[in-house]
Design a protein around this motif. Structure first.
Motif, short mmCIF file in Angstrom:
data_model
loop_
_atom_site.label_atom_id
_atom_site.label_comp_id
_atom_site.label_asym_id
_atom_site.label_seq_id
_atom_site.Cartn_x
_atom_site.Cartn_y
_atom_site.Cartn_z
N UNK A 1 0.80 -1.22 0.00
CA UNK A 1 0.00 0.00 0.00
C UNK A 1 0.83 1.27 0.00
N UNK A 2 2.14 1.16 -0.03
CA UNK A 2 2.99 2.34 0.07
C UNK A 2 3.87 2.54 -1.16
N UNK A 3 4.10 3.80 -1.48
CA UNK A 3 4.97 4.19 -2.58
C UNK A 3 5.67 5.47 -2.20
N UNK A 4 6.79 5.77 -2.83
CA UNK A 4 7.48 7.02 -2.52
C UNK A 4 6.89 8.20 -3.31
N UNK A 5 6.15 7.86 -4.36
CA UNK A 5 5.43 8.88 -5.12
C UNK A 5 4.06 8.33 -5.44
N UNK A 6 3.02 9.08 -5.17
CA UNK A 6 1.67 8.58 -5.44
C UNK A 6 0.76 9.72 -5.86
#
Lengths: 452, 452
Positions: B235-240
């Motif tokens: 569920x996590x990204x460095x850019x979203x």
């Protein structure tokens, strides 16, 4: 929330109790009567209150002392209102043709302050641009500034609707990249995990081409782009909103130009319909919906026209300079009565390595679009044959190895394709006759401007 | 460009000459006949070519030798087509119910290769996720992946249309900031001009609040946000891509929740109408248009329900954990038949300093929205009274001086306001029943993933 009425709805409401919310634009505190101009996102209305002063107690023996105290307090509150204070007023709506501001006024019943402003407003409409930018959140309360962003909303929604109705796919390409997207100059570096370096995307160029290779057919994106550009002109920013589209199976840049002119025609029509009168009132500009097709002039012919007008372009690379662009725009306005012109057939030396070249002329299959003499777009057919692409990169002194991630896109099949990128703020600036993109950007970013 | 027909239009065309463009999905090169499945952005069609082999020259004495050579060459070309090669075919459209792929086929006349693919395709549909991400531009050619981004387009356009029809203003807030937007953790730093440091916006939080102070009333933004988050979850990204809205003159977070549920109802309806059948076919998921209103459960009650279901939440801060969220979602599905639930009344300790608190309960006027057991949104009324805001910041151990640019917004008047932020990829992931946001992101960015 349910009780609030917007100011622009008052005119059509019957006289009677009403509730409005907004901020104080002016207070006129006269001895016998107080006037407040209250503005909300839709307009301004006059509030009126018959002043009750402690020095002049009512002689009416039947007066309720509590009501008197309330009236005194209300008068005092209104007298102390600072410009910018946000409040809600419940009162009696009255229609009165003599009231210049919309022909209505509200007699204040109850007044509730949401948050009081500091008594000193740090800027005025005529403060220096830099000072106004320091307090952009106050500067934006001006009607003209509010209108800019409603025009922006209409313009963008009309463009997206044009694309969506034609089955374009909306993409969100990454702004963090492992390699530069366009050039090694003017690049922001971002220290990333594990001692890696990321770069901020200067444009979505490579990634919108990637969508073509992925078989998306037609795509668009409206998103931020970043350039570590040290210049301080009226047309440059370190962060700007880029409007991009890219389409497959084109025969040449002409297919891209046709899409873009239709898009702008549609979007300007929407702006003229929704905001034309208000733009005329606040900016003194008549929105012209550009006729189709837009004029097209090859670069060489444009240079001849400019020379014949008596201007000698000092650039030696064969391109137009800003004054040359203004000259050709003047020519186009005089000859075609048009605000737009596509300049076509640029020499490869002054274009990006990925622009496709015409087999016969050797010139690039690309264009610039000028709007009122300012470049707002570069569009082109892209070279999709990887061997040709590598040759063209080498010619520009680029090392194909550094471009490998991009070149890879074309090694597993690719369709002919092309597209354009357009600066949103430039379009708004020229549409509204403003002098700088800073005035039409929500929060401008430049070499010395990072806040608020 | 004008001649090309999209594959999904073939069925409704009369038999006869036709031109299609796309990429090679499969080649079946039999002795007597060759079949190619050609895909474009709208579907796939079978191309057929009666093979002409050098070993079996025609015995028809009336044959034109040039035509023979052309037929030989065409057979050879088709036999050598690599998967992924992009090409244009002109041929004869034939309707034939026995053809499983759409009931039509095209007998190849002329075939023009735009760009040939390398013979070796580096990935297949069942390659590891990481390998597929290395070649995302090929991975995206899959029908399911193409559909994801068409669903994205429809979802976003329906949301923007909802907002535009209600006079919201679209803003583009800057992603380069002089100070952190939310917290000092998980922050990307960007070396800026004159030895300054810029920070990438973790959210548009402060700037969308600024629009309220600027009197914009109602605004929205869909734009990238950046978190230097080292985690590797699904569920996590460095850019979203963050979907944000903010509105003024609310009474509580309930006004925000009502807007958001209506927005999602409208957007899901649009997706169901346009893509429901195809989502069912390719993802095995029935799009459920969520009924209004969505269920609401205060956090304390939610914890009791979870406990009663036999799950003991290990967290000591009073919040739900991911398993608790799944449990409450199961309860809501069983009790209300609903995929969404607002969890409300969070304690200030587990919320941002700028969340407004209820005067009676001391709890924040905020909510989380869960979709199929996963948090997709935090929404809240914001504290707009600068003195209260400063106190709340101090309580969290924040230094008001570092927040000065933000606190300044509220010193010159402010309306009550609130809003929400929602992760686009999470919504898409849950809507399509995917296991990770990586599958529904155009180009995922994580701690070890910056390319392509």
């Amino acid at each position: 929330m349910s009780e609030r009425v917007l100011v622009n709805q008052l005119k059509s409401l019957p006289a009677g109790p009403v509730e409005v919310s907004g901020w104080v634009e002016t207070v006129r505190d006269q001895k016998k009567v107080q006037f407040v101009v209250l503005r909300d996102e839709t307009g301004a209305v006059q509030l009126v209150n018959p002043a009750t002063r402690p020095s002049a107690p009512s002689t009416d023996s039947g007066t309720d002392p509590e009501q008197d105290a309330a009236a005194l307090a209300l008068t005092e509150t209104i007298g102390g209102l600072a410009t910018g204070t946000f409040l809600t007023v419940r009162g009696e709506l009255k229609h009165d043709e003599r009231v210049k501001l919309g022909g209505v006024e509200i007699k204040v019943g109850e007044l509730v302050i949401a948050a009081a402003a500091n008594p000193e407003t740090p800027i005025a409409a005529d403060s220096s641009p830099d000072k106004r930018m320091d307090y952009r959140f106050i500067d934006l309360r001006q009607r003209r500034n509010n209108l800019i962003f409603r025009v922006q909303t209409t313009l963008e929604h009309a463009m997206r609707t044009y694309w969506v109705e034609r089955d374009y796919i909306e993409v969100h390409s990454p702004k963090l990249m492992a390699s530069p997207s366009e050039s090694n100059a003017e690049l922001f570096e971002v220290p990333y995990f594990e001692d890696k370096t990321a770069y901020l995307a200067q444009s979505p160029q490579f990634f919108k081409q990637m969508a073509q290779v992925a078989g998306f057919g037609k795509i668009f994106e409206i998103a931020p782009a970043f350039r570590a550009d040290p210049s301080f002109t009226s047309r440059h920013a370190t962060e700007f909103t880029s409007i991009d589209a890219e389409i497959s199976w084109i025969d040449s840049h002409e297919d891209v130009a046709r899409m873009q002119e239709e898009l702008l025609h549609t979007a300007f029509q929407a702006v003229a319909d929704k905001h034309g009168a208000e733009i005329q009132e606040l900016f003194g500009v008549e929105v012209q919906v550009p006729a189709l097709p837009f004029p097209r002039i090859p670069l060489a012919a444009a240079r001849e026209i400019v020379a014949a007008r008596g201007y000698d372009i000092p650039r030696t690379d064969g391109d137009l300079d800003p004054e040359g662009e203004r000259q050709i725009a003047a020519h186009v306005a005089e000859t075609f009565g048009h605000q737009f012109v596509f300049i076509t057939d640029y020499h490869p030396e002054i274009r990006a390595f990925y622009h496709m070249r015409d087999e016969e002329t050797g010139l690039t299959k690309s264009y610039d679009l000028l709007f009122n003499g300012v470049e707002i777009t570069t569009g082109a057919q892209r070279e999709h044959r990887v061997d040709v692409l590598i040759e063209q990169a080498k010619e520009k002194g680029l090392d194909p190895e550094h471009l490998d991630f991009y070149l890879d896109f074309f090694r597993f099949g690719a369709p002919p394709h092309g597209g354009f990128g357009m600066g949103l703020a430039r379009v708004l600036m020229l549409l509204l006759g403003e002098s700088s993109i800073r005035e039409v950007t929500y929060l401008f970013r430049g070499p010395t401007r990072l806040a608020p």
